[in-house]
Write a protein that holds these residues in place. Structure first.
Motif, PDB file in Angstrom:
ATOM      1  N   GLN A 121      46.183  43.317  36.298  1.00  0.00           N
ATOM      2  CA  GLN A 121      45.027  42.400  36.339  1.00  0.00           C
ATOM      3  C   GLN A 121      43.837  43.103  37.008  1.00  0.00           C
ATOM      4  O   GLN A 121      44.003  43.957  37.889  1.00  0.00           O
ATOM      5  CB  GLN A 121      45.435  41.123  37.102  1.00  0.00           C
ATOM      6  CG  GLN A 121      44.360  40.081  37.321  1.00  0.00           C
ATOM      7  CD  GLN A 121      43.764  39.484  36.035  1.00  0.00           C
ATOM      8  OE1 GLN A 121      43.098  40.208  35.286  1.00  0.00           O
ATOM      9  NE2 GLN A 121      43.974  38.200  35.806  1.00  0.00           N
ATOM     10  N   LYS A 176      50.990  33.843  35.293  1.00  0.00           N
ATOM     11  CA  LYS A 176      52.145  33.736  36.200  1.00  0.00           C
ATOM     12  C   LYS A 176      52.986  32.507  35.882  1.00  0.00           C
ATOM     13  O   LYS A 176      54.208  32.572  35.799  1.00  0.00           O
ATOM     14  CB  LYS A 176      51.669  33.677  37.660  1.00  0.00           C
ATOM     15  CG  LYS A 176      51.230  35.019  38.220  1.00  0.00           C
ATOM     16  CD  LYS A 176      50.915  34.882  39.698  1.00  0.00           C
ATOM     17  CE  LYS A 176      50.601  36.240  40.311  1.00  0.00           C
ATOM     18  NZ  LYS A 176      50.148  36.134  41.701  1.00  0.00           N
ATOM     19  N   SER A 177      52.315  31.346  35.726  1.00  0.00           N
ATOM     20  CA  SER A 177      53.091  30.111  35.553  1.00  0.00           C
ATOM     21  C   SER A 177      53.823  30.111  34.211  1.00  0.00           C
ATOM     22  O   SER A 177      54.951  29.659  34.115  1.00  0.00           O
ATOM     23  CB  SER A 177      52.198  28.877  35.690  1.00  0.00           C
ATOM     24  OG  SER A 177      51.233  28.893  34.673  1.00  0.00           O
ATOM     25  N   GLU A 215      56.928  32.243  34.445  1.00  0.00           N
ATOM     26  CA  GLU A 215      57.984  31.538  35.181  1.00  0.00           C
ATOM     27  C   GLU A 215      58.680  30.509  34.281  1.00  0.00           C
ATOM     28  O   GLU A 215      59.899  30.442  34.235  1.00  0.00           O
ATOM     29  CB  GLU A 215      57.341  30.849  36.388  1.00  0.00           C
ATOM     30  CG  GLU A 215      58.300  30.708  37.545  1.00  0.00           C
ATOM     31  CD  GLU A 215      57.623  30.035  38.715  1.00  0.00           C
ATOM     32  OE1 GLU A 215      56.480  30.434  39.048  1.00  0.00           O
ATOM     33  OE2 GLU A 215      58.229  29.092  39.246  1.00  0.00           O
ATOM     34  N   THR A 218      44.968  34.454  36.036  1.00  0.00           N
ATOM     35  CA  THR A 218      46.170  34.920  36.738  1.00  0.00           C
ATOM     36  C   THR A 218      47.206  33.801  36.796  1.00  0.00           C
ATOM     37  O   THR A 218      48.389  34.019  36.528  1.00  0.00           O
ATOM     38  CB  THR A 218      45.784  35.392  38.165  1.00  0.00           C
ATOM     39  OG1 THR A 218      44.930  36.528  38.044  1.00  0.00           O
ATOM     40  CG2 THR A 218      46.998  35.759  38.991  1.00  0.00           C
ATOM     41  N   ASN A 219      46.756  32.586  37.136  1.00  0.00           N
ATOM     42  CA  ASN A 219      47.699  31.459  37.233  1.00  0.00           C
ATOM     43  C   ASN A 219      48.359  31.171  35.891  1.00  0.00           C
ATOM     44  O   ASN A 219      49.550  30.872  35.835  1.00  0.00           O
ATOM     45  CB  ASN A 219      46.989  30.199  37.739  1.00  0.00           C
ATOM     46  CG  ASN A 219      46.589  30.342  39.193  1.00  0.00           C
ATOM     47  OD1 ASN A 219      47.082  31.233  39.894  1.00  0.00           O
ATOM     48  ND2 ASN A 219      45.678  29.499  39.660  1.00  0.00           N
ATOM     49  N   PHE A 249      53.302  41.855  38.703  1.00  0.00           N
ATOM     50  CA  PHE A 249      51.860  41.610  38.733  1.00  0.00           C
ATOM     51  C   PHE A 249      51.161  42.596  39.666  1.00  0.00           C
ATOM     52  O   PHE A 249      51.574  42.780  40.807  1.00  0.00           O
ATOM     53  CB  PHE A 249      51.611  40.169  39.216  1.00  0.00           C
ATOM     54  CG  PHE A 249      50.158  39.834  39.335  1.00  0.00           C
ATOM     55  CD1 PHE A 249      49.422  39.486  38.213  1.00  0.00           C
ATOM     56  CD2 PHE A 249      49.517  39.873  40.574  1.00  0.00           C
ATOM     57  CE1 PHE A 249      48.064  39.179  38.319  1.00  0.00           C
ATOM     58  CE2 PHE A 249      48.169  39.572  40.690  1.00  0.00           C
ATOM     59  CZ  PHE A 249      47.446  39.217  39.563  1.00  0.00           C
ATOM     60  N   LEU A 262      57.764  38.844  35.738  1.00  0.00           N
ATOM     61  CA  LEU A 262      56.408  39.395  35.650  1.00  0.00           C
ATOM     62  C   LEU A 262      56.124  40.278  36.853  1.00  0.00           C
ATOM     63  O   LEU A 262      56.202  39.825  37.998  1.00  0.00           O
ATOM     64  CB  LEU A 262      55.377  38.259  35.586  1.00  0.00           C
ATOM     65  CG  LEU A 262      53.931  38.729  35.402  1.00  0.00           C
ATOM     66  CD1 LEU A 262      53.710  39.304  34.003  1.00  0.00           C
ATOM     67  CD2 LEU A 262      52.948  37.578  35.640  1.00  0.00           C
TER      68      LEU A 262
END
Ligand code: AHR
Length: 312
Positions: free
Chosen positions: A31, A47-48, A51, A43-44, A59, A57
């Protein structure tokens, strides 16, 4: 208490079905940094969604430095991840590391910002917004709103980045048919709110009331500029018209409040699209080389109504 092994097996099976991957996979994501609210939302999303799908991941936040991003990609290659995602800070300088990934047979998905390479086979595909169209939409909206008249100061994004390059070019080309619209100054605020505020303060000192329009390459800089304008005793939306790009919730609120004239959307929530694409690539399917998100524009006519459903 540890879950029963049968239950753990069930969880794993559910994650695999949800993710559409034949086996659990690891993705490395290099990123850009955390320069704006847009970036945080992106980013969220990455990531989410990882998951949710049971994807591991890795990062790496490059903190605005290309060399950090290249180092992160090199580490992902050494770790043998299944796929690499890069949101490139700047457009150039990627060929050597992309060649390494290609040699290691690791597919690279370029997201958000495009890269300039002589060999397009160095990456699998691009997923993101069309920055030229965004700049064009802002220019066309503005020309109509001010009847082709005004002195513009431009707050540019990170120098050398695809959004700064494309939004700048598109805006200049699309206000060109209106000789009454002039860019009287153009400086970088690095896509940061603090940058937008500082640059606007110095532009106000330099040009004073000659400024009638601000074109900001992103909402964070526009919101910083609004602060500077108010602190200078002027009224954003009345004394100075501000247009920008991203459509983060705070900016759409500022449009509804009459401080920001319009914001062109740049949707950062493409985590699901990225992992769907990786699943296809790993399954040997062909994917489109470039997939652009569809973005819309918010102004006084639709901002308030859009607010309850804004996701970022
Ligand atoms: O590359 C997308 C741009 O980068 C967004 O417009 C901006 O807010 C971000 O920092």
């Amino acid at each position: 208490m540890k879950p029963h092994p049968l239950f753990r097996g069930l969880l794993l099976a559910t994650a695999l079905v949800a993710s559409a991957f034949a086996k659990p996979i690891t993705v490395g994501f290099a990123q850009t940094g955390a320069e704006s609210a847009w970036r945080t939302a992106n980013t969220n999303s990455m990531k989410s969604e990882a998951e949710k799908r049971g994807i591991t991941l890795k990062f790496a936040d490059a903190q605005g430095k290309q060399e950090n991003q290249i180092r992160a990609v090199s580490t992902f290659i050494a770790q043998g991840v299944d796929a690499i995602v890069i949101a490139p800070i700047v457009e150039t300088g990627w060929e050597p590391i992309l060649r390494q990934a290609k040699r290691a047979k690791i597919p690279v998905i370029i997201t958000d910002r495009t890269v300039q390479v002589s060999d397009e086979s160095l990456y699998a595909c691009f997923i993101g917004s069309d920055f030229y169209t965004e700049g064009k939409m802002a220019a066309e909206w503005l020309a109509k709103a001010v009847n082709g008249q005004g002195n513009i100061v431009e707050l540019q994004g990170t120098p050398g980045s695809a959004p700064a390059n494309e939004r700048r070019k598109a805006f200049a080309e699309n206000i060109a048919p209106f000789p009454g619209l002039k860019i009287i100054d153009s400086q970088s605020g690095d896509f940061r709110r603090s940058g937008g505020k500082e640059v606007m303060e110095s532009l106000l000192k330099k040009h004073g009331k000659a400024i009638t329009i601000v074109y900001a390459h992103n909402d964070d800089m526009a919101l910083g500029a609004i602060q500077a304008i108010e602190e200078a005793g002027l009224k954003p939306g009345k004394d100075i018209l501000i247009v920008s790009i991203d459509a983060i919730k705070e900016a759409v609120q500022a449009v509804a409040a009459g401080k920001l004239a319009c914001t062109v959307e740049c949707n950062p929530l493409f985590g699901p699209k990225v992992y769907d694409t990786i699943a296809k690539i790993l399954a040997g399917e062909t994917v489109p080389k470039k997939a652009f998100n569809k973005d819309e524009l918010f102004d006084a006519t639709n901002a308030a109504a859009a607010l309850p459903s804004r996701q970022y």
